[in-house]
Every structure is written in C-alpha cells, then in structure tokens.
Design an enzyme around this catalytic site. Structure first.
Site, PDB file in Angstrom:
ATOM      1  N   HIS A 104      36.001  23.933  36.639  1.00 42.69           N
ATOM      2  CA  HIS A 104      34.851  24.177  37.532  1.00 42.69           C
ATOM      3  C   HIS A 104      35.257  25.264  38.542  1.00 42.69           C
ATOM      4  CE1 HIS A 104      31.106  23.685  39.363  1.00 42.69           C
ATOM      5  NE2 HIS A 104      31.167  22.441  39.807  1.00 42.69           N
ATOM      6  N   ASP A 144      36.521  13.604  43.982  1.00 45.44           N
ATOM      7  CA  ASP A 144      35.305  13.769  43.185  1.00 45.44           C
ATOM      8  C   ASP A 144      34.860  12.380  42.744  1.00 45.44           C
ATOM      9  OD1 ASP A 144      33.238  14.859  41.726  1.00 45.44           O
ATOM     10  OD2 ASP A 144      34.494  15.812  40.205  1.00 45.44           O
ATOM     11  N   ARG A 191      26.347  26.085  32.094  1.00 48.96           N
ATOM     12  CA  ARG A 191      26.877  24.784  32.512  1.00 48.96           C
ATOM     13  C   ARG A 191      26.784  23.873  31.292  1.00 48.96           C
ATOM     14  NH1 ARG A 191      27.368  22.084  37.628  1.00 48.96           N
ATOM     15  NH2 ARG A 191      27.001  19.840  37.520  1.00 48.96           N
ATOM     16  N   CYS A 208      32.931  17.811  46.126  1.00 49.89           N
ATOM     17  CA  CYS A 208      32.025  18.767  45.490  1.00 49.89           C
ATOM     18  C   CYS A 208      30.592  18.242  45.394  1.00 49.89           C
ATOM     19  CB  CYS A 208      32.543  19.172  44.122  1.00 49.89           C
ATOM     20  SG  CYS A 208      32.720  17.801  42.953  1.00 49.89           S
ATOM     21  N   ARG A 226      28.820  27.525  48.072  1.00 49.23           N
ATOM     22  CA  ARG A 226      28.675  27.821  46.652  1.00 49.23           C
ATOM     23  C   ARG A 226      27.789  29.048  46.466  1.00 49.23           C
ATOM     24  NH1 ARG A 226      28.960  24.049  42.464  1.00 49.23           N
ATOM     25  NH2 ARG A 226      28.223  25.772  41.187  1.00 49.23           N
ATOM     26  N   GLN A 284      33.228  26.080  41.923  1.00 45.21           N
ATOM     27  CA  GLN A 284      33.350  25.095  42.989  1.00 45.21           C
ATOM     28  C   GLN A 284      34.642  25.303  43.776  1.00 45.21           C
ATOM     29  OE1 GLN A 284      31.101  22.465  43.981  1.00 45.21           O
ATOM     30  NE2 GLN A 284      32.485  22.734  45.718  1.00 45.21           N
TER      31      GLN A 284
END
Length: 318
Positions: A136, A233, A109, A273, A301, A139
């Site tokens: 991402h 988001d 990450r 998310c 996830r 996700q």
C-alpha cells in the site's frame, strides 16, 4: 520501445522510487497542500484523464484520487469489476492495452500484486498501486509526509526528519507492514514489528535486502519502547473476512493502548490508515487522543497523491 519514445514510470510498490525522488515528492506535496489551503487555483493536469479501477471497496482512496485529480484540473473515469469487462473474462493485458490508449494515468485497487504488474506491463501510461494484498505505497507516502509535517520540515531537506527515527508496527504483518519495511530500507529509518504468532511479516514479500532496517518483537510493548511513531491497522484486512473470529482471539494483546504510547518517545505520534475499530486494534483514548494525527494523515493522502500524479505525468517541476 520505439526510438524517441518516453519511458513510462509506474508506482507499484514503495521501492520503485529512490530516496531523492521521495524528497522531491514531499517538497511538492507541501507546496501543493499550501496552495489548496490558500484557495489558489493550480491546474497543471488540465485535459488529462485518470482512470480508477476498483476491485476492492474504497473510501479514502477513491475520494483522495478523484478530488485530487479534479483539483489539479483533470478528469476522472471510475471503473469497477461490476460495470466493466474486468468482472468478466477479458484478460488483464487486453484491458490494459485498451484503457491506456484512452487515458493518461491509471490507478488500480485490487487483490493480487501480480494482476497490477500484468496491467502495468501492457500499459502505455503510468499505473499507480491504490492498494493490493501485498503493498500500500500511497498510504505510507502519506504517513511519512504527515510525520515530516509534524516533526520535520517538508519544505527543506524533508528526509532529515526521518533519520534515526523508529517506527513501531503493532498488529498484522500485512500490506502496510511490508510497505513500511520497504520505506525503512529506501529512506534509512528503522521499523520494529510485533505481530501475533502466525501473522508475521514475510521478508520475501517485502523484498528488503537490509535486515538491519527492521526488528521483530514478540511483545508489542517492547516494540513501542522509545519509538517515535506507533502505527497499526485493522486486524482483518479485506479478503480475509472468513478469518475474523480467529483473528479477534489471536490479536487480543495487540491493541495499541495508553501503556504502549507511554513507553514510546514523549512526543511520539500515533497513526492508523483507517477505517479503525476502537477497542480492537486501538483504544479510543489513543486514536482520539492528543498524540493521534490520523485526520491529518487521511487528508494528506490527497496531497501526496497529487504530487505523485504530477510527477508521473509531468516530471520534475522547476
């Protein structure tokens, strides 16, 4: 590659896999999740080790990967730039060469996608994108599985539940938005994007070749009209904190509210998310309302990532 050497597959962005591979992953995720809910022990990754490298802060990514790997019988090594050579002068390539000789799988990450790609190019083991500034994929993998769970059938022909569907993206043209575009092109649904001026998507970053998989709307209400899924988001992603004040002003009309959900399909779902800022990118009445599936989305996830790790390390099961 040496004769007889096994091809190493990485998962660096959504378009790295084909549609049929996603159908398999969704089916495996459904099986793995059911086993978890039934307290059935399932440890196919016994004696395997996952290294997790964090250059960005994390809650859901760390817990979902770490808990998932332990549940699958493996072990985890957690690294940050503060407690390893990653925060010093060692080249990424050297770090990759060393770490990949000691573990079976790496999740990273970080900020720049290019750094992730450099690591993967010198890794002996699969590398997974846990989030970069550009993409991402884990996700979106969870988001799609969640939609199929609620509006399709993850056990049989899961991609059928996505055909003809419309996803409305409201907010920043960020890594999530770019990944949604890739998913639409790979899996055959459509994305409607609405962002404030100056914060739009970059088709070159998304890398989509089919312009018909998405449409841009100036008015977020129009983007949501008839949508099957509305998603957003935070307005200020990690690394852009200095822009927070300007973004609060620019994004004021891009808060997903009850009016936007009212013009979507009657059974439309809402996703985020997380973490969420109620009163900014989404109304509390929406994220905490009956159309919201954010908690299923967050849990999923872990389940889709377990299926992903299994696939990268063991290939197809059965």
């Amino acid at each position: 590659m040496k004769p007889g050497a096994k091809l190493v597959r990485h998962y660096l962005q959504f378009r790295d896999f084909r549609a049929e591979e996603y159908a398999y992953l969704f089916e495996r995720a459904a099986i793995i999740k059911t086993r978890f809910k039934n307290y059935e022990k399932y440890t196919p990754l016994f004696d395997r080790t996952l290294a997790m490298i964090f250059e960005k802060a994390s809650t859901r990514t760390r817990v979902s990967f770490e808990a998932g790997m332990y549940q699958m019988g493996g072990s985890v090594v957690n690294l940050t730039t503060g407690d390893s050579q990653l925060g010093r002068a060692e080249p990424v390539e050297d770090t990759a060469r060393v770490i990949s000789r000691m573990v079976d799988l790496v999740m990273i990450r970080t900020f720049e996608q290019r750094k992730l790609e450099r690591f993967a190019a010198h890794s002996r083991v699969p590398v997974i994108n846990g989030l970069t500034n550009e993409y991402h994929p884990c996700q979106i993998l969870a988001d799609l599985f969640t939609y199929i769970e609620h509006r399709g059938n993850p056990w049989s022909q899961p991609l059928e539940g996505l055909k003809g569907k419309v996803v409305a993206w409201v907010g920043d043209g960020n890594n999530m938005a770019h990944t949604w575009l890739q998913a639409a092109e790979v899996l055959g649904f459509k994305v409607r994007v609405s962002t404030p001026g100056g914060y739009g998507i970059d088709p070159a970053v998304a890398g989509v070749k089919d312009a018909g998989c998405y449409q841009v709307f100036a008015n977020p209400l129009d983007a949501c009209r008839g949508a099957h899924l509305v998603t957003t988001d935070v307005w200020t992603s990690m690394g852009y904190e200095a822009e927070n004040e300007a973004r609060l002003k620019a994004f004021a009309d891009w808060c997903v509210d009850r009016d936007m959900m009212a013009v979507a399909q009657p059974d439309a779902l809402f996703m985020h998310c997380l973490p969420a800022h109620r009163g900014e990118e989404v109304e509390a009445e929406v994220i905490d309302g009956p159309q919201s599936v954010v908690w299923d989305e967050a849990e999923n996830r872990m389940h889709v990532q377990k299926a992903l790790m299994e696939y990268l390390l063991l290939g197809r099961i059965g």
